[in-house]
Design a protein around this motif. Structure first.
Motif, PDB file in Angstrom:
ATOM      1  N   TYR A 162     -24.567  -7.805   8.111  1.00  0.00           N
ATOM      2  CA  TYR A 162     -25.915  -8.367   7.969  1.00  0.00           C
ATOM      3  C   TYR A 162     -26.629  -8.487   9.315  1.00  0.00           C
ATOM      4  O   TYR A 162     -27.795  -8.853   9.367  1.00  0.00           O
ATOM      5  CB  TYR A 162     -25.856  -9.730   7.283  1.00  0.00           C
ATOM      6  N   ILE A 163     -25.928  -8.208  10.391  1.00  0.00           N
ATOM      7  CA  ILE A 163     -26.545  -8.185  11.717  1.00  0.00           C
ATOM      8  C   ILE A 163     -26.937  -6.732  11.970  1.00  0.00           C
ATOM      9  O   ILE A 163     -26.097  -5.881  12.236  1.00  0.00           O
ATOM     10  CB  ILE A 163     -25.570  -8.694  12.792  1.00  0.00           C
ATOM     11  N   THR A 164     -28.233  -6.447  11.876  1.00  0.00           N
ATOM     12  CA  THR A 164     -28.675  -5.056  11.719  1.00  0.00           C
ATOM     13  C   THR A 164     -29.282  -4.427  12.970  1.00  0.00           C
ATOM     14  O   THR A 164     -29.771  -3.308  12.911  1.00  0.00           O
ATOM     15  CB  THR A 164     -29.687  -4.964  10.561  1.00  0.00           C
ATOM     16  N   THR A 165     -29.255  -5.130  14.104  1.00  0.00           N
ATOM     17  CA  THR A 165     -29.709  -4.519  15.357  1.00  0.00           C
ATOM     18  C   THR A 165     -28.669  -4.770  16.434  1.00  0.00           C
ATOM     19  O   THR A 165     -27.921  -5.762  16.378  1.00  0.00           O
ATOM     20  CB  THR A 165     -31.060  -5.092  15.837  1.00  0.00           C
ATOM     21  N   GLU A 166     -28.628  -3.895  17.412  1.00  0.00           N
ATOM     22  CA  GLU A 166     -27.683  -4.088  18.504  1.00  0.00           C
ATOM     23  C   GLU A 166     -27.996  -5.352  19.295  1.00  0.00           C
ATOM     24  O   GLU A 166     -27.092  -6.029  19.795  1.00  0.00           O
ATOM     25  CB  GLU A 166     -27.692  -2.866  19.431  1.00  0.00           C
ATOM     26  N   GLU A 167     -29.282  -5.679  19.417  1.00  0.00           N
ATOM     27  CA  GLU A 167     -29.689  -6.872  20.163  1.00  0.00           C
ATOM     28  C   GLU A 167     -29.130  -8.134  19.510  1.00  0.00           C
ATOM     29  O   GLU A 167     -28.585  -9.024  20.196  1.00  0.00           O
ATOM     30  CB  GLU A 167     -31.209  -6.948  20.255  1.00  0.00           C
ATOM     31  N   GLU A 168     -29.248  -8.228  18.189  1.00  0.00           N
ATOM     32  CA  GLU A 168     -28.751  -9.420  17.501  1.00  0.00           C
ATOM     33  C   GLU A 168     -27.229  -9.419  17.427  1.00  0.00           C
ATOM     34  O   GLU A 168     -26.603 -10.481  17.489  1.00  0.00           O
ATOM     35  CB  GLU A 168     -29.370  -9.506  16.104  1.00  0.00           C
ATOM     36  N   LEU A 169     -26.639  -8.246  17.317  1.00  0.00           N
ATOM     37  CA  LEU A 169     -25.190  -8.156  17.329  1.00  0.00           C
ATOM     38  C   LEU A 169     -24.642  -8.634  18.670  1.00  0.00           C
ATOM     39  O   LEU A 169     -23.618  -9.329  18.735  1.00  0.00           O
ATOM     40  CB  LEU A 169     -24.772  -6.715  17.068  1.00  0.00           C
ATOM     41  N   ASN A 170     -25.351  -8.318  19.733  1.00  0.00           N
ATOM     42  CA  ASN A 170     -24.956  -8.778  21.063  1.00  0.00           C
ATOM     43  C   ASN A 170     -25.004 -10.299  21.143  1.00  0.00           C
ATOM     44  O   ASN A 170     -24.131 -10.931  21.758  1.00  0.00           O
ATOM     45  CB  ASN A 170     -25.872  -8.157  22.116  1.00  0.00           C
TER      46      ASN A 170
ATOM     47  N   ASP B  79     -34.133 -12.266  -8.436  1.00  0.00           N
ATOM     48  CA  ASP B  79     -33.899 -11.068  -7.640  1.00  0.00           C
ATOM     49  C   ASP B  79     -33.461 -11.435  -6.223  1.00  0.00           C
ATOM     50  O   ASP B  79     -33.874 -12.462  -5.690  1.00  0.00           O
ATOM     51  CB  ASP B  79     -35.169 -10.213  -7.571  1.00  0.00           C
ATOM     52  N   GLU B  80     -32.633 -10.594  -5.637  1.00  0.00           N
ATOM     53  CA  GLU B  80     -32.196 -10.727  -4.252  1.00  0.00           C
ATOM     54  C   GLU B  80     -32.415  -9.392  -3.555  1.00  0.00           C
ATOM     55  O   GLU B  80     -32.226  -8.329  -4.157  1.00  0.00           O
ATOM     56  CB  GLU B  80     -30.707 -11.096  -4.182  1.00  0.00           C
ATOM     57  N   TYR B  81     -32.794  -9.457  -2.290  1.00  0.00           N
ATOM     58  CA  TYR B  81     -32.999  -8.239  -1.510  1.00  0.00           C
ATOM     59  C   TYR B  81     -32.252  -8.407  -0.196  1.00  0.00           C
ATOM     60  O   TYR B  81     -32.559  -9.310   0.582  1.00  0.00           O
ATOM     61  CB  TYR B  81     -34.484  -8.020  -1.263  1.00  0.00           C
ATOM     62  N   HIS B  82     -31.261  -7.556   0.049  1.00  0.00           N
ATOM     63  CA  HIS B  82     -30.405  -7.692   1.212  1.00  0.00           C
ATOM     64  C   HIS B  82     -30.483  -6.453   2.088  1.00  0.00           C
ATOM     65  O   HIS B  82     -30.576  -5.329   1.582  1.00  0.00           O
ATOM     66  CB  HIS B  82     -28.951  -7.914   0.787  1.00  0.00           C
ATOM     67  N   HIS B  83     -30.400  -6.678   3.377  1.00  0.00           N
ATOM     68  CA  HIS B  83     -30.459  -5.597   4.363  1.00  0.00           C
ATOM     69  C   HIS B  83     -29.167  -5.612   5.161  1.00  0.00           C
ATOM     70  O   HIS B  83     -28.782  -6.645   5.720  1.00  0.00           O
ATOM     71  CB  HIS B  83     -31.668  -5.826   5.291  1.00  0.00           C
ATOM     72  N   GLN B  84     -28.464  -4.477   5.210  1.00  0.00           N
ATOM     73  CA  GLN B  84     -27.230  -4.373   5.960  1.00  0.00           C
ATOM     74  C   GLN B  84     -27.235  -3.111   6.810  1.00  0.00           C
ATOM     75  O   GLN B  84     -27.948  -2.150   6.528  1.00  0.00           O
ATOM     76  CB  GLN B  84     -26.010  -4.321   5.021  1.00  0.00           C
ATOM     77  N   LYS B  85     -26.411  -3.142   7.824  1.00  0.00           N
ATOM     78  CA  LYS B  85     -26.237  -1.941   8.648  1.00  0.00           C
ATOM     79  C   LYS B  85     -24.848  -1.974   9.269  1.00  0.00           C
ATOM     80  O   LYS B  85     -24.368  -3.036   9.677  1.00  0.00           O
ATOM     81  CB  LYS B  85     -27.294  -1.870   9.750  1.00  0.00           C
ATOM     82  N   THR B  86     -24.227  -0.817   9.318  1.00  0.00           N
ATOM     83  CA  THR B  86     -22.971  -0.694  10.037  1.00  0.00           C
ATOM     84  C   THR B  86     -23.155   0.292  11.179  1.00  0.00           C
ATOM     85  O   THR B  86     -23.963   1.226  11.076  1.00  0.00           O
ATOM     86  CB  THR B  86     -21.827  -0.254   9.099  1.00  0.00           C
ATOM     87  N   PHE B  87     -22.450   0.047  12.257  1.00  0.00           N
ATOM     88  CA  PHE B  87     -22.563   0.878  13.454  1.00  0.00           C
ATOM     89  C   PHE B  87     -21.252   1.635  13.675  1.00  0.00           C
ATOM     90  O   PHE B  87     -20.242   1.373  13.032  1.00  0.00           O
ATOM     91  CB  PHE B  87     -22.865   0.013  14.675  1.00  0.00           C
ATOM     92  N   SER B  88     -21.284   2.546  14.590  1.00  0.00           N
ATOM     93  CA  SER B  88     -20.069   3.280  14.941  1.00  0.00           C
ATOM     94  C   SER B  88     -19.094   2.352  15.656  1.00  0.00           C
ATOM     95  O   SER B  88     -19.476   1.315  16.214  1.00  0.00           O
ATOM     96  CB  SER B  88     -20.406   4.469  15.851  1.00  0.00           C
TER      97      SER B  88
END
Length: 252
Positions: free
Chosen positions: A113-121, A197-206
């Motif tokens: 659920y942490i979808t940017t490198e900045e927020e992941l950092n 309804d629910e709307y979710h945004h996810q991302k996975t990185f290498s």
């Protein structure tokens, strides 16, 4: 990620989730580590399924989640089992006031659920601040393979007497990015159904991106595993869930 209405249905919808496997792999990894782990943070603890399992095994647990509704169910679960757990309502990107922990765990797609490198950092920096030197950070994410081959452009549905759901998973603009459009129909006592309804945004990185950001925050990867196995050959091209085991480098 809302979860306000979903919280009361979450445990039912996640009834088949491998909570015991998450708990078991945590204990095995900690047993193999160089520290005697006792104090653990469960980052994104939800309704406390994993948190309470580890508390029952004798660990001093802190559960952190952004959803007050989820924490309410978590607190009720711990109370019913007479477990002492500290529950904290915080965004994992903005945690504060927690230090000297032996380990931090984060499972069940939380880090996705942490979808940017900045927020992941930011999240990894917060984890590093929580940990003692040589403390462990264990988390899992969807693999890029799993996102691209098993999730995006797929439709999933469940139909039961009291709740039904439809889940559309659509791709984002970047590799590993996806949007979940979920619709639930929940029965009431008068036999009618209500919809939400629910709307979710996810991302996975290498793996390389996770490694880079971990190392930037003094967290060194010790092992990477696949699909709940601690065997060295468990990570392969079609692994679905990747487990990272990182250790905070000593600052002394």
């Amino acid at each position: 990620m809302a979860y306000q209405q979903m919280a009361k249905l979450y445990d039912k919808l996640m009834d088949d989730a491998p909570y015991d496997q998450w708990s078991d792999i945590t204990k095995k990894i900690l047993k193999q580590s160089s520290i005697r782990a006792n104090r653990i943070v469960d980052l994104g603890c939800g309704t406390g399924q994993i948190t309470t399992r580890l508390a029952k095994d004798g660990y001093q647990m802190i559960g952190i989640d952004y959803s007050i509704d989820m924490l309410s169910y978590a607190e009720q679960r711990a109370s019913e089992q007479r477990l002492s757990v500290q529950w904290i309502n915080q965004d994992i990107r903005e945690t504060d006031g927690i230090t000297e922990m032996d380990a931090v765990v984060s499972y069940c797609d939380v880090v996705n659920y942490i979808t940017t490198e900045e927020e992941l950092n930011l999240v990894f920096a917060n984890v590093a601040n929580m940990l003692i030197d040589d403390g462990m950070f264990i988390f899992d994410v969807h693999s890029l393979y799993h996102v691209e081959h098993d999730l995006i452009n797929q439709t999933f549905a469940t139909v039961e007497d009291d709740v039904s759901s439809i889940w559309f998973c659509s791709p984002g603009k970047d590799a590993g990015e996806m949007f979940h459009d979920l619709t639930f129909f929940v029965s009431s006592e008068d036999k009618s159904y209500s919809r939400f309804d629910e709307y979710h945004h996810q991302k996975t990185f290498s793996i390389e991106v996770y490694r880079k950001l971990l190392e930037q925050n003094g967290l060194q990867i010790r092992n990477i595993y696949g699909d709940f196995s601690l065997k060295e050959e468990s990570l392969h091209d079609n692994t679905e869930r990747i487990f990272f085991v990182a250790e905070k480098r000593s600052t002394k």
